[in-house]
Write an enzyme that holds these catalytic residues in place. Structure first.
Site: not given
Lengths: 723, 723
Positions: A57, A193, A635
């Site tokens: 992402h 991810d 992230s």
């Protein structure tokens, strides 16, 4: 802070840490030197040739940039079979390698005149920070002076800025975004991810803009992938760039967030999503342009709801109040403390209450450019024209010469997401919010421009807005890329002379915006005076054992792989497996695993061996939970084991964790990681990315220990015996 | 079957059973003699004075019947402070005490002529069953002859029928229905799904209709409440009256259910719920009348979805097919088996396929009276007028003299739920389904009556339906209770002479309905010939170790208190506690615990002691999961420990369990029970029901063992130390 880790040595050893805790304090050592920022996400070097791993992402923009009508990389993923196939990541893509963090508190705060006004204090700090940054950046580095502990300490962070970043590998959407919005912030999770980038530099080894002759950057440090993965209760570290937490705000500030800001942002996000849903149903082609906005709105919406639930039902707000009452009681307990800290809280509340009288107005003023990219662009052009004539040190942050390339890139990138019809619908919606503002909080220049007033009935206001919006979009050329790019060079007078309707609106709003910025600077000066005192009190009471709020600088957090009793009667197990992908797969929507992955799982079930099989879960592990403390910006952060080896990537937190941004709940908070063994298994068995596995030094031969038969036969899962 | 329990003695002993397994085979012994049927729900005697405990959701009708505009018992619950305050339960409320179950297979199937037609076979069995029932009921008992193992065995079940049943105690909706539709079929669960009734008889001890001078019935057997409750892995029994399972259907039959019937019933339920939602929004007062229908539709909808998911995603349909293929292979393996069983499966499929050609038509034909209570009532009156002139033994089941009181009670009760406007809207909707039937499956008498045809366009059909419906409701008096009650006495000619429009519709539909019943009797005769053969094959292959499908007769199931790995990464813990009520409580909607309960929880947290505190969960337990095998009809069944003492009430199953009605999944299936300690704690601390606790012999003195400090301190839950 990395420098605080050595004092935790005893705790870490008790959890199985065998290394030298001091290594975390050395930002250029192992492993810290391998951790990089992508500006908003974290990543890490995983090979001596500049290979970088981060979240899927975190590269959505790059996949979008490299997609064509014939080649949908967002949907299908991408793997570069050779170096030459690695794709430019698009304008504005950067890799920042932190090279030093030096405390500069005296340089910023020494000799501040106690009698100075708040504004003078702000200006002094502002000039000193800018001067330090300018000096630091003279060698081409990127520098920031970041405030820690609410301005109690300042550090100068110096970063190498790599400007040629390329897309190496990202799995298909059915792996990288498996679960989609349905599973976002949720557990159990089965999201792949991850993605791989590579840093490139000029032939001289120095940072350079994209050039096809650039060569892979050779970092001093890179992470080794752990052979064994993790099991429950293992110690893990996460190193990264968490964005912002508000744990040291006052109770009154958090209360305003909970009672006013969050309900408001939830309402606005819901309204925008409903509007966009209608728009994209009318015109499905627009969906691609609005995809990132929709994702952002949904993500923020779920987060806001989670924070609100945690603060209210979870009782965090009441706990925050109780803690502040304890602090107040502690301060009152001795005259010395009263003397030092006794006035801070009331002073903070006084500053806060100044903003309340106009908060509705200012929130709508900020909403307008976020709703309309045309207006956002016009305001950027206009502000830049106002700031450009000033000496660089006097320019507002974000408009200094060092910021100009980024401003240009943003105006360039804008073309990808600009859609006139939906921009218009969203601005119309936002102007409706302005029309509904109460008397006393009107945006007067807007009232004059549109022909609105507080007493106007809804229908009249709507038709005034419609008339005005029709004129706005008829009279602008800002949808044209070249108009925007040349506009970035124009003076205020030249911009005004273009007669562009959005420029005119930006100009009309500018005096109010400027007045708000001035007020904010005054408040910032006051906060710079008082917040450190309040923080001193908290540190004093806690005996110094407090971490500063996250501020986008490099941080370390540690914890254990652990499930959680999430609600009465419900336990989140610490790990998920390929089995769950089969359970969730429906073949469409958010749960559409690629056929080649389903085939690979089938092959595994039928006896194909893999070194990434985990005997504990009797399958290839997919995601895991840990107790580490993370937030947005983390992230893509590498998850490291006790030896500092890569065992996964942090990519999310559970819904029950999000209120920890305001008050950390060590019982319920869990971060969500993708297990390195799922990454490696997919690379080997699904996406044929053996080139990268070789580069990372990953062995595809199963360790001898795995030859033993699985401890527990789980017939429902088929044989899947590790070889 | 209770009589099968003694052969399981060894297995039960291994799980901790210390009693005599043969006691389960004695239907009048302990504990079996204490278990009763309410007709649709199960219940049990818990005192020598006829006190009965069952689920809250089994007394909804009684609470509705006893409510007045000033006294909403559904919302507030009810507790009778003294015997004299116990309220009549309303018409049709019954308690059935099973007194014997005698195998009568030879009486029903002996000497059946192998050469007889299927219809002759049906008629013979039908007459023999009716004759046995009539003989059995001569002493005033209620009797049934029930088929087991698909007609391989028949048992005559004799029951004492108690007709004066009174409402003693039900908690408030915020306890008894806590979680509502949101939590229905779900875990974790916190529903206080219990209520108390009492059986009354005449002064002579014989069953009698309600009379205020009746006295409490004194059962021979009643359950003792266990002092200690349950803990994980404890052996538990559930004894009750499960309604219907389809585990011995063929693969083709289950496939038709999964591929045709379930999607259809899901669609119809969704449409009806949407329609009712619109109706009740227009007229909120109607919501009360439609509440039970809405609850039933929602409950069925969730169940159907769960079965469909379990059969498709859960793979149960494929497993069913695989098992049938194994059976087929096993039959083919020897000539003897082929000789005995070789033709059964094909024959069953042939019968099944006869129904397929007209299944859409017949499904709509059945939908009409379920949509419109007016039509349902008209059909009942009309059928009764046709059946009444026949000798009793020739009357269709459901219309014999023994059924007449029940028919009368139903027509009486109907007044509570009848609403002309919504009845009309629902019939209009159902007629729309009839209008849309394909050519070849038209309901011809309806087409003639309404003026419909297969080729008609939608608008024309709608206006024909509207015209027809307007005439229907203008020309009927069936909304009037007395009209219905006197109609039950009229002849067919007298009914026709009333000119009532709904009677006319019922008369018009009757020939097709009668033809369908005739076809069904023929099929039943054929099934009576073939299903026992198919069942023989299955029993033969399984060495006799199979339970017959549920058929509303008294059954026993045993299992353990156990959580479940419900999905990859998620574990349902085996018990919930008061803590979860606090977590879920929002103060409105489905999660609105009464203030007096919240106060009692607070008092507990602040140190108030209770003998119902569980050291294992460090709280008062609320609900628990077990591996017992239950289905609809088991609601209210007592949960017994290894000593046969009451430890809870069965009230639901998890969503992942519902497909077990078609194929039992011993890994995922869990039943949901309310813990007896939650019942007792609420009675003692919330609802002041000490009168009943005394009657049940429950001690409110905590056992000495509970004086020790709690093993684990759970600070989040506050002290709550057991004394």
């Amino acid at each position: 802070m990395p420098r605080q880790i050595p004092v935790l040595a005893a705790k870490l050893r008790a959890l199985g840490f065998t290394g030298d805790p001091a290594s975390f304090a050395d930002l250029t050592g192992q492993p810290m030197g391998a951790i990089v920022s992508l500006g908003g996400c974290t990543a890490s070097f995983v090979s001596p040739d500049g290979l970088i791993v981060t979240n899927h992402h975190c590269v959505t923009g790059s996949l979008q940039f490299n997609s064509t009508p014939d080649r949908n990389l967002l949907r299908d993923g991408y793997f570069a079979p050779a170096l030459a196939d690695e794709l430019p990541n698009g304008p504005g893509s950067r890799v920042f390698v932190t090279t030093s963090a030096v405390e500069v508190t005296p340089d910023i705060t020494a000799g501040l005149d106690a009698a100075a006004t708040d504004r003078q204090r702000y200006d002094t700090i502002d000039r000193r920070v800018k001067a330090r940054v300018a000096a630091c950046e003279r060698d081409g580095s990127r520098c920031t002076v970041a405030a820690f502990f609410e301005g109690r300490q300042y550090f100068e962070i110096k970063q190498l800025e790599i400007k040629d970043v390329r897309l190496v590998y990202a799995p298909a959407e059915g792996i990288g975004v498996f679960g989609g919005e349905t599973d976002n912030w949720r557990w159990p999770r089965h999201t792949g991810d991850w993605s791989y980038l590579r840093a490139y530099v000029g032939n001289d080894g120095k940072t350079a803009a994209y050039d096809k002759n650039n060569v892979p950057y050779r970092p001093k440090r890179w992470l080794k992938v752990a052979a064994g993965g993790v099991k429950p209760n293992d110690l893990v570290f996460v190193v990264g760039y968490p964005g912002r937490t508000q744990r040291h705000q006052t109770y009154a500030e958090v209360k305003e967030t909970v009672e006013w800001a969050l309900p408001r942002s939830i309402r606005l996000a819901e309204e925008q999503l409903a509007l966009i849903d209608t728009l994209t149903k009318q015109n499905p082609a627009v969906a691609v342009k609005l995809a990132a906005r929709v994702q952002g709105l949904n993500n923020g919406l779920t987060n806001s709801r989670g924070v609100l639930e945690g603060m209210m039902q979870g009782g965090a707000l009441a706990k925050k109040q109780a803690r502040e009452q304890e602090l107040v009681a502690w301060i009152s307990a001795t005259p010395a403390r009263q003397q030092k800290y006794g006035k801070a809280l009331a002073a903070l509340q006084a500053i806060q209450s100044q903003g309340e009288a106009t908060r509705e107005r200012n929130a709508v003023l900020n909403l307008l450019p976020s709703a309309s990219s045309y207006l956002g662009s016009a305001q950027t052009l206009y502000r830049l024209s106002v700031e450009r004539p000033k000496p660089d040190i006097a320019r507002d942050p974000g408009f200094q010469e060092r910021d100009w390339p980024r401003i240009r890139e943003a105006q360039d990138r804008l073309q990808r997401t600009l859609d006139p019809a939906s921009d218009r619908a969203l601005l119309r919606w936002a102007l409706g919010k302005a029309a509904a503002l109460p008397a006393g909080q009107r945006i007067e220049p807007l009232d004059r421009a549109v022909g609105l007033g507080a007493a106007m009935d809804k229908a009249a206001a709507e038709s005034a807005v419609d008339r005005y919006v029709a004129g706005l979009y008829a009279g602008t050329k800002l949808a044209d890329r070249d108009t925007r790019m040349t506009g970035l060079e124009r003076s205020t007078a030249e911009l005004a002379a273009t007669g562009d309707t959005f420029i005119a609106l930006a100009a009309a709003l500018e005096p109010l915006a400027e007045a708000n910025r001035e007020a904010a600077k005054n408040r910032a000066g006051a906060y710079a005076r008082i917040r450190p005192v309040y923080m001193d009190a908290m540190l004093d009471k806690a005996g110094g054992l407090l971490a500063p709020d996250a501020n986008s600088t490099l941080r370390v957090t540690y914890g254990q792989v652990k499930g959680v009793d999430t609600r009465d009667g419900l336990f989140y197990k610490p790990q998920t497996t390929l089995q769950g992908i089969m359970e969730k797969h429906t073949g469409n929507g958010d749960f559409d695993a690629p056929q080649k992955e389903l085939d690979a799982i089938k092959a595994l079930r039928e006896g194909k061996t893999t070194p990434f099989f985990d005997r504990g879960v009797n399958d290839v592990p997919v995601n895991f939970l840990s107790t580490v403390d993370t937030t947005g910006g983390n992230s893509g952060s590498p998850t490291l084991n006790a030896k500092g080896e890569l065992v996964g990537l942090l990519f999310d937190g559970t819904y029950e964790s999000v209120s920890s941004d305001y008050l950390f709940d060590s019982v319920k908070t869990r971060s969500i990681h993708v297990d390195s063994r799922y990454i490696l298994w997919t690379m080997a068995e699904v996406d044929g990315a053996k080139r990268l596995l070789n580069e990372m030094g990953v062995s595809l031969t199963a360790p001898a220990a795995a030859k033993a038969p699985a401890k527990t036969a789980v017939p429902a899962k088929a044989p899947a015996a590790a070889r």
